[in-house]
Design an enzyme around this catalytic site. Structure first.
Site, PDB file in Angstrom:
ATOM      1  N   ASP A 182       0.831  -1.209   0.000  1.00 47.75           N
ATOM      2  CA  ASP A 182       0.000   0.000   0.000  1.00 47.75           C
ATOM      3  C   ASP A 182       0.863   1.256   0.000  1.00 47.75           C
ATOM      4  OD1 ASP A 182      -1.284  -2.345   1.398  1.00 47.75           O
ATOM      5  OD2 ASP A 182      -3.046  -1.110   1.050  1.00 47.75           O
ATOM      6  N   ASN A 248      -6.728  -3.692  -4.511  1.00 49.48           N
ATOM      7  CA  ASN A 248      -7.960  -3.084  -5.035  1.00 49.48           C
ATOM      8  C   ASN A 248      -7.675  -1.812  -5.829  1.00 49.48           C
ATOM      9  OD1 ASN A 248      -7.346  -2.312  -2.243  1.00 49.48           O
ATOM     10  ND2 ASN A 248      -9.030  -0.858  -2.472  1.00 49.48           N
ATOM     11  N   HIS A 343     -11.726  -1.960   6.859  1.00 40.67           N
ATOM     12  CA  HIS A 343     -11.762  -3.170   6.025  1.00 40.67           C
ATOM     13  C   HIS A 343     -11.959  -4.443   6.837  1.00 40.67           C
ATOM     14  CE1 HIS A 343     -10.653  -0.766   2.625  1.00 40.67           C
ATOM     15  NE2 HIS A 343      -9.416  -0.570   3.003  1.00 40.67           N
ATOM     16  N   HIS A 370      -3.633  -3.761   2.474  1.00 35.76           N
ATOM     17  CA  HIS A 370      -5.004  -3.234   2.463  1.00 35.76           C
ATOM     18  C   HIS A 370      -5.342  -2.381   3.682  1.00 35.76           C
ATOM     19  CE1 HIS A 370      -8.802  -2.901   0.564  1.00 35.76           C
ATOM     20  NE2 HIS A 370      -9.474  -3.737   1.318  1.00 35.76           N
ATOM     21  N   VAL A 371      -5.129  -2.901   4.874  1.00 31.79           N
ATOM     22  CA  VAL A 371      -5.380  -2.111   6.090  1.00 31.79           C
ATOM     23  C   VAL A 371      -4.120  -1.300   6.379  1.00 31.79           C
ATOM     24  CG1 VAL A 371      -5.920  -2.195   8.533  1.00 31.79           C
ATOM     25  CG2 VAL A 371      -6.949  -3.857   6.955  1.00 31.79           C
TER      26      VAL A 371
HETATM   27 FE   LIG Z   1      -6.160  -1.911  -0.567  1.00 34.21          FE
END
Ligand SMILES: [Fe+2]
Length: 481
Positions: A182, A248, A343, A370-371
């Site tokens: 990320d 994502n 999330h 993600h987090v």
């Molecule tokens: Fe993500």
């Protein structure tokens, strides 16, 4: 090190002599603590509280985004593993003004005979953006454990880089992986990358757990921010492979502007060696590297029963020979275990499908992103639940992986600092800070793991642990108590 033996809250209360002066107060506190122990026997929530600030992307004229000088000079140079065992490298770069040459010139440090490999290039359109010429060229039949120089570009704008191939695959081959996720392109992203580059552990390959540029946060997913990210990351990824996982922010699905091909910019720009492991899509694949077998999964591709990813993984896991590659590492974007409200449980549907296999095949560690915080789990599994039996809480399991959430690269969306309370039992350590990690394999039994905040000194290990291999030395390692 880990937090073995760190003093518990309970013991500090018991040691307070004042409690014993008031018997009623003593009974009250015992009851409170017993109750607390019943619902919360989790690990450690770090006492380090990072100041919450807005994360801001570096401006377009930042030095890290500088276009290399010269007409049509190659830019955004990056490499990744190009086969299953580490004897091939995919070299990619962009020429902005015209296609130029598809050739990579390369030679090993000990041999001046230059070789040529020819790749291909293409452009893509995304709404009102037209990309430069994106080149990909695979260098094959390289020697193991060898430094190679390579050149891209022609005439006045040739640019030279180098990389070192991994040692031949084998059970006791030491190797050091970096973990970044990320990342984005903020001032904190730059700090994280600088910390990785200066870490005294010297990562040799980055395992990147998804969400690269965050271009999709801009109007119309402004793909100029894919270009700036490519130039920003070049200083590392042109010299050592980054192993890509799709997040994502790689989906770029935008039907409102007519863009309905998922993963278009990502797949045009970043190639993976998926065919070498029998995969049928670039989002899930495997590689061997030194003593590690790395499986990359896609949180954003179908994984239900009978789907291509499910079938591939079902056939893939039995192929892992722990006598050849003792360390079984899985990368994915959306975590299965974390205790952050951000999330929360998004990864659970994939966990339901694949977790029994991870326990059966004794995966050593799962890295996810993600987090936007850091978290490390205990070795737990939650595979006995069958809807009606009520056994739906994770339990300690020495055959289960440690789950590490390393989505703390420092992107524009900021920190995820809203954690579930109380800290659940499966969570060993958690902290809302930016940083990166190092997984340093020593031999078939031991690997040293460390997590590094991006605001500490380069050598500071904010969390660390000795991993014991699940196949060769399956005794307890991860523990917060
Ligand atoms: Fe993500």
């Amino acid at each position: 090190m880990g937090f073995l033996g760190s003093p518990s809250v309970a013991s500090s209360y018991y040691s307070s002599s004042r409690v014993f002066l008031y018997p009623a107060a003593f009974v009250f506190w015992v009851l409170v603590l017993m109750n607390g122990a019943a619902v919360c026997n989790g690990g450690k929530t770090s006492t380090f509280v990072r100041k919450v600030e807005k994360s801001v992307d570096m401006p377009l004229d930042s030095d890290v985004f500088r276009v290399p000088p010269g007409y049509n000079a190659p830019q955004q140079v990056h490499i990744t593993q190009g086969d299953h065992v580490g004897k091939a490298v995919i070299v990619s770069w962009v020429t902005q003004d015209e296609p130029g040459s598809d050739v990579v010139l390369y030679w090993s440090e000990n041999c001046n005979e230059k070789k040529e490999a020819k790749g291909k290039h293409r452009t893509y359109k995304f709404y009102n953006y037209m990309s430069g010429n994106i080149h990909h060229c695979t260098l094959r039949n390289l020697k193991f454990d060898t430094k190679y120089y390579y050149e891209v570009g022609i005439g006045q704008t040739v640019r030279r880089f180098w990389f070192v191939t991994p040692p031949e695959v084998g059970p006791d081959v030491p190797y050091t992986f970096g973990l970044i996720g990320d990342l984005g392109q903020t001032f904190d992203s730059n700090r994280t990358l600088t910390h990785y580059e200066h870490n005294p552990h010297k990562g040799q390959t980055v395992l990147f757990v998804g969400d690269l540029s965050y271009a999709d946060n801009y109007p119309n997913h402004d793909n100029v921010r894919w270009d700036t990210w490519g130039r920003f990351a070049e200083r590392s990824v042109a010299y050592q492979p980054w192993i890509w996982t799709a997040g994502n922010h790689e989906i770029d699905f935008a039907p409102e502007i007519g863009e309905t091909t998922p993963f278009k910019p990502f797949t045009r720009r970043y190639h993976t060696p998926y065919k070498a492991s029998g995969s049928t899509a670039p989002f899930w694949y495997s590689i061997k590297r030194a003593s590690a077998y790395i499986i990359v999964l896609s949180s954003y591709s179908a994984y239900g029963k009978y789907t291509p990813q499910y079938q591939w993984l079902e056939e893939e896991l039995p192929k892992v020979n722990r006598s050849e590659t003792p360390w079984l590492i899985v990368l994915m974007h959306s975590p299965w275990y974390n205790s952050n409200n951000y999330h929360y449980m998004e990864g659970d549907t994939m966990r339901v499908m694949f977790e029994p296999w991870f326990v059966q095949y004794k995966v050593d560690v799962v890295f996810a992103g993600h987090v936007h915080a850091y978290e490390r789990s205990e070795r737990v599994s939650n595979i006995v639940y069958n809807i009606v039996n009520g056994l739906c809480a994770p339990i300690r399991d020495q055959s289960a992986p440690v789950y590490i959430n390393i989505g703390d690269g420092g992107n524009i969306e900021g920190l995820a600092n809203n954690m579930t309370e109380p800290q659940p039992k499966y969570s060993a350590y958690r902290e809302a800070s930016f940083g990166h990690a190092i997984f340093d394999i020593k031999n078939r039994t031991h690997a040293h793991y460390s997590w590094h905040r991006n605001q500490d000194g380069y050598a500071v290990e904010a969390d660390s642990l000795w991993f014991y291999n699940r196949f060769w030395h399956p005794i307890a390692d991860s523990s917060s108590v």
